[in-house]
Design an enzyme around this catalytic site. Structure first.
Site, short mmCIF file in Angstrom:
data_model
loop_
_atom_site.label_atom_id
_atom_site.label_comp_id
_atom_site.label_asym_id
_atom_site.label_seq_id
_atom_site.Cartn_x
_atom_site.Cartn_y
_atom_site.Cartn_z
N ARG A 93 80.90 90.48 79.93
CA ARG A 93 80.44 89.85 78.69
C ARG A 93 79.95 90.91 77.71
O ARG A 93 80.23 90.82 76.50
CB ARG A 93 79.32 88.87 78.99
CG ARG A 93 78.70 88.26 77.74
CD ARG A 93 77.59 87.28 78.05
NE ARG A 93 77.02 86.75 76.82
CZ ARG A 93 76.13 85.76 76.77
NH1 ARG A 93 75.72 85.19 77.89
NH2 ARG A 93 75.65 85.33 75.63
N ASN A 147 83.12 78.73 79.98
CA ASN A 147 83.66 79.08 78.67
C ASN A 147 84.88 79.99 78.80
O ASN A 147 84.99 80.73 79.76
CB ASN A 147 82.58 79.79 77.85
CG ASN A 147 81.58 78.83 77.26
OD1 ASN A 147 81.94 77.76 76.81
ND2 ASN A 147 80.32 79.21 77.27
N CYS A 167 80.03 70.59 77.14
CA CYS A 167 79.28 71.59 76.39
C CYS A 167 77.93 70.99 76.04
O CYS A 167 77.80 69.77 75.90
CB CYS A 167 80.04 71.97 75.11
SG CYS A 167 79.24 73.24 74.11
N HIS A 197 82.93 74.56 70.49
CA HIS A 197 82.34 75.65 69.71
C HIS A 197 82.91 75.72 68.30
O HIS A 197 82.86 76.77 67.65
CB HIS A 197 82.47 76.99 70.42
CG HIS A 197 81.61 77.10 71.64
ND1 HIS A 197 81.49 78.26 72.38
CD2 HIS A 197 80.82 76.18 72.26
CE1 HIS A 197 80.66 78.04 73.40
NE2 HIS A 197 80.26 76.79 73.34
N TYR A 251 78.03 77.87 66.11
CA TYR A 251 79.18 78.76 66.26
C TYR A 251 79.99 78.89 64.97
O TYR A 251 80.79 79.81 64.83
CB TYR A 251 80.09 78.26 67.40
CG TYR A 251 79.49 78.50 68.76
CD1 TYR A 251 79.67 79.71 69.42
CD2 TYR A 251 78.73 77.52 69.38
CE1 TYR A 251 79.11 79.93 70.67
CE2 TYR A 251 78.15 77.73 70.63
CZ TYR A 251 78.35 78.94 71.27
OH TYR A 251 77.79 79.17 72.49
#
Length: 428
Positions: A93, A147, A167, A197, A251
């Site tokens: 990440r 995700n 989500c 998102h 987002y």
């Protein structure tokens, strides 16, 4: 349906105590007999399982908590399987949030080039897990919290699995709007539309009572009375929200203020580094044999209200709770007529033992529809790259992404993505 067995793949995650706490508190609607935590990381698995047992005991829940290192063992006999994976961990990440910045693009784990990298690492693993679930119990529901949820859920559904994506953005808005208005969260129903998102809240209905078919519209009141708080929450300028007359997901900031975000990220460091530090603190807390509640620090990790959303969804699908309206990620099938039927949309749906049926949607304004269609096209290409990887397919997906869209930029990002993910790409 009587007592249930739920398997959590990625059970060694620091998120898991949030789920366990929800299972314990909301056991009236979801009578779980056994929770199986599945994870190859044996040390973390036992640590999380120990805390899970103490949380259940503290709240008087009699469910067993067992562990499994292999998916096949863990999902055997499970009524539902929750997926909460992070392939490559926080280290991957951190890279997703870093190397795109070298090209002047947003570095984020689900949006832009970093999100594509995560999809490429994740989709093949999830599909392999799903096949094991199908062999163990073809009737089990797969709930994806991994995700990028939209792409992963689309991959699962395309492969014929009983899957729905989840989500916590929508339930987060529901809870916050309810607090602003001083009403029961179950009396808030959202007109929430878009992709995972990439969503906008176009309306907020306050029901006359939970489950009622009547109510009144409260979004104008929310924007007039709590506009500054909402703007701060989604990190977008209040004048923009007032101009739109809707509440964008946070987002959307990566699209509406891309260059501002890039400048911020270049100076403050990655969110992954913050999360990694939080996780280490949490694991130290979890090791305390006297801890029998989820610590407050877990709320800063992300995933707020995840457990409530998961319990409501599971209870409806498994027939232990009421059929009701929930915001989920599911197959489009004409819900948004400008998208392909096999696209995965995030909209309110009727969820019950018969499955998931997205509700008809009012026409989507061109201001949102264009971006939704654009990102859907990218997601289709991203899935193709994840299933049949090649440099050309990665390039195509990046070129199609609205945050990239330039030949030279897509070329640079493609090389960086492959270089940083060689260990996870079987075709390299």
């Amino acid at each position: 349906m009587g007592a249930l067995k739920i398997a959590i793949v990625g059970g060694g995650s620091t998120y898991t105590p949030e789920l366990i706490d929800g299972f314990a508190r909301l056991r009236a609607s979801l009578p779980i007999d056994e929770v199986v935590l599945v994870d190859p990381a044996a040390d973390r698995l036992e640590l999380i399982a120990g805390l899970a047992r103490r949380i259940f005991a503290k709240q008087g829940h009699t469910a067993r908590v067992s562990t499994a290192a292999s998916v096949a063992d863990g999902v055997d006999g499970a009524d539902a399987v929750l997926l909460q994976l992070r392939i490559g961990g926080q280290a991957a990440r951190n890279e997703d949030e870093t190397w795109p910045l070298e090209c002047g693009c947003v570095g984020q784990e689900t949006t832009g080039a970093g999100g594509l990298a995560k999809a490429l690492r994740t989709v093949p693993v999830v599909l392999e897990i799903a096949e094991q679930v199908r062999r163990a119990n073809p009737d089990a529901w797969i709930i994806d919290f991994t995700n990028p949820v939209g792409i992963v859920t689309r991959a699962l559904q395309a492969a014929g699995h009983k899957a729905v994506g989840l989500c916590n953005v929508a339930i987060g808005f529901q809870r916050k709007f309810a607090a602003h208005l001083g009403v029961d969260p179950e009396c808030i129903r959202l007109d929430h539309v878009g992709l995972n998102h990439l969503t906008w809240v176009r309306g907020v209905t306050v029901l006359d009572y939970p489950g009622a078919g009547t109510g009144h519209e409260a979004l104008p009141k929310l924007l007039a009375g709590f506009g500054e708080e909402i703007a701060a929450d989604v990190r977008l300028p209040l004048p923009l929200i007032q101009r739109l007359g809707v509440v964008p997901s946070y987002y959307l900031r990566y699209f509406y203020q891309h260059d501002v975000v890039v400048e911020e990220l270049a100076t403050k460091g990655s969110r992954a580094a913050e999360v990694a530090a939080i996780e280490q603190q949490l694991l130290t807390m979890y090791a305390d044999p006297t801890l029998d509640t989820k610590p407050e620090l877990l709320g800063t990790r992300g995933g707020a209200f995840y457990s409530e959303a998961a319990v409501h969804l599971l209870a409806a699908l498994l027939g232990t709770g009421d059929t009701g309206i929930q915001v989920v990620n599911t197959r489009n099938d004409g819900t948004l007529p400008f998208l392909p039927d096999d696209a995965v949309v995030e909209v309110p749906a009727e969820v019950g033992a018969a499955g998931v049926r997205p509700l008809p949607q009012p026409p989507v304004e061109p201001l949102y529809a264009g971006l939704i269609a654009h990102v859907t096209a990218y997601e289709q290409l991203a899935l193709r790259a994840a299933l049949d990887g090649s440099r050309d397919r990665v390039f195509d997906a990046l070129l199609a992404h609205p945050l990239v869209g330039q030949n030279e930029l897509a070329d640079q990002l493609t090389d960086r993505l492959i270089a940083h993910n060689r260990a996870y790409l079987s075709w390299v």
